[in-house]
Design an enzyme around this catalytic site. Structure first.
Site, PDB file in Angstrom:
ATOM      1  N   HIS A   1       0.849  -1.198   0.000  1.00  0.00           N
ATOM      2  CA  HIS A   1       0.000   0.000   0.000  1.00  0.00           C
ATOM      3  C   HIS A   1       0.883   1.246   0.000  1.00  0.00           C
ATOM      4  CE1 HIS A   1       1.005   0.464   4.232  1.00  0.00           C
ATOM      5  NE2 HIS A   1       0.664  -0.801   4.428  1.00  0.00           N
TER       6      HIS A   1
HETATM    7  P1  TYD Z   1      -1.384  -2.584   7.629  1.00  0.00           P
HETATM    8  O1  TYD Z   1      -0.827  -1.228   7.853  1.00  0.00           O
HETATM    9  O2  TYD Z   1      -2.140  -2.826   6.354  1.00  0.00           O
HETATM   10  O3  TYD Z   1      -0.241  -3.699   7.773  1.00  0.00           O
HETATM   11  P2  TYD Z   1       1.122  -3.928   6.982  1.00  0.00           P
HETATM   12  O4  TYD Z   1       1.417  -2.715   6.151  1.00  0.00           O
HETATM   13  O5  TYD Z   1       2.124  -4.141   8.065  1.00  0.00           O
HETATM   14  O6  TYD Z   1       0.981  -5.147   6.166  1.00  0.00           O
HETATM   15  O7  TYD Z   1      -2.303  -2.964   8.875  1.00  0.00           O
HETATM   16  C1  TYD Z   1      -2.796  -4.273   9.059  1.00  0.00           C
HETATM   17  C2  TYD Z   1      -4.040  -4.186   9.919  1.00  0.00           C
HETATM   18  O8  TYD Z   1      -3.724  -3.666  11.201  1.00  0.00           O
HETATM   19  C3  TYD Z   1      -5.114  -3.271   9.308  1.00  0.00           C
HETATM   20  O9  TYD Z   1      -6.380  -3.923   9.453  1.00  0.00           O
HETATM   21  C4  TYD Z   1      -5.102  -2.059  10.168  1.00  0.00           C
HETATM   22  C5  TYD Z   1      -4.521  -2.509  11.485  1.00  0.00           C
HETATM   23  N1  TYD Z   1      -3.691  -1.457  12.109  1.00  0.00           N
HETATM   24  C6  TYD Z   1      -4.162  -0.742  13.172  1.00  0.00           C
HETATM   25  O10 TYD Z   1      -5.302  -0.932  13.633  1.00  0.00           O
HETATM   26  N2  TYD Z   1      -3.376   0.239  13.734  1.00  0.00           N
HETATM   27  C7  TYD Z   1      -2.143   0.499  13.270  1.00  0.00           C
HETATM   28  O11 TYD Z   1      -1.433   1.406  13.811  1.00  0.00           O
HETATM   29  C8  TYD Z   1      -1.637  -0.250  12.145  1.00  0.00           C
HETATM   30  C9  TYD Z   1      -0.274   0.011  11.575  1.00  0.00           C
HETATM   31  C10 TYD Z   1      -2.447  -1.220  11.594  1.00  0.00           C
END
Ligand code: TYD
Length: 138
Positions: free
Chosen positions: A55
């Site tokens: 993303h």
């Molecule tokens: P995401 O940022 O998409 O993970 P990555 O980039 O590490 O693969 O986040 C994964 C899930 O965690 C998403 O459903 C949102 C949640 N999340 C939170 O609730 N708070 C946060 O601070 C972060 C970073 C993620």
């Protein structure tokens, strides 16, 4: 967000207080980290072969540190790509807004420490690569 490039994403060497009994790295807002930190989170227990990220963000600045172990970060601005390998707790990668990123090749026991400029907001995410690519190349 639109004009940012992978060349705006740099690796910083962080201060290290060296000691025979172990090292300390301390990070100060706006001094060792190039933005004001509002949130800290970390990725851990990452299964072998897993890819994270996939993303971009509209406004969020992030600073990634391999607090333990190692991993690769693929950065993509819609025109150019580069891979950064992080494997030391005294190096930090700044990711500016508007950069697509993927994290992969996590070593066993790796911990990815993330310092972020804003609290979590799902509406700051761009999760569709085609939409991201169009935004960056309009
Ligand atoms: P995401 O940022 O998409 O993970 P990555 O980039 O590490 O693969 O986040 C994964 C899930 O965690 C998403 O459903 C949102 C949640 N999340 C939170 O609730 N708070 C946060 O601070 C972060 C970073 C993620």
């Amino acid at each position: 967000m639109k004009d940012s490039t992978i060349y705006n994403c740099n690796v910083f060497e962080l201060p290290k207080i060296h000691n025979q009994s172990g090292n300390i790295t301390a990070l100060n807002n706006l001094l060792d980290v190039p933005f004001e930190v509002k949130r800290v989170y970390y990725l851990y227990d990452i299964p072998g072969g897993e890819t994270r990220g996939g993303h971009a963000h509209y406004d969020l600045h992030q600073f990634l540190i391999a607090a333990s172990g190692s991993f690769d970060v693929i950065l993509d601005d819609g025109k150019n790509k580069k891979i950064v390998h992080l494997d030391r707790p005294y190096f930090g990668l700044e990711i500016v807004p508007g950069i697509w990123r993927e994290l992969l090749n996590f070593s066993s026991g790796a911990i990815c420490l993330v310092l972020a400029s804003h609290k979590y907001e799902e509406k700051d995410y761009i999760r569709n690569y085609n939409s991201f690519f169009e935004m960056k190349n309009k």
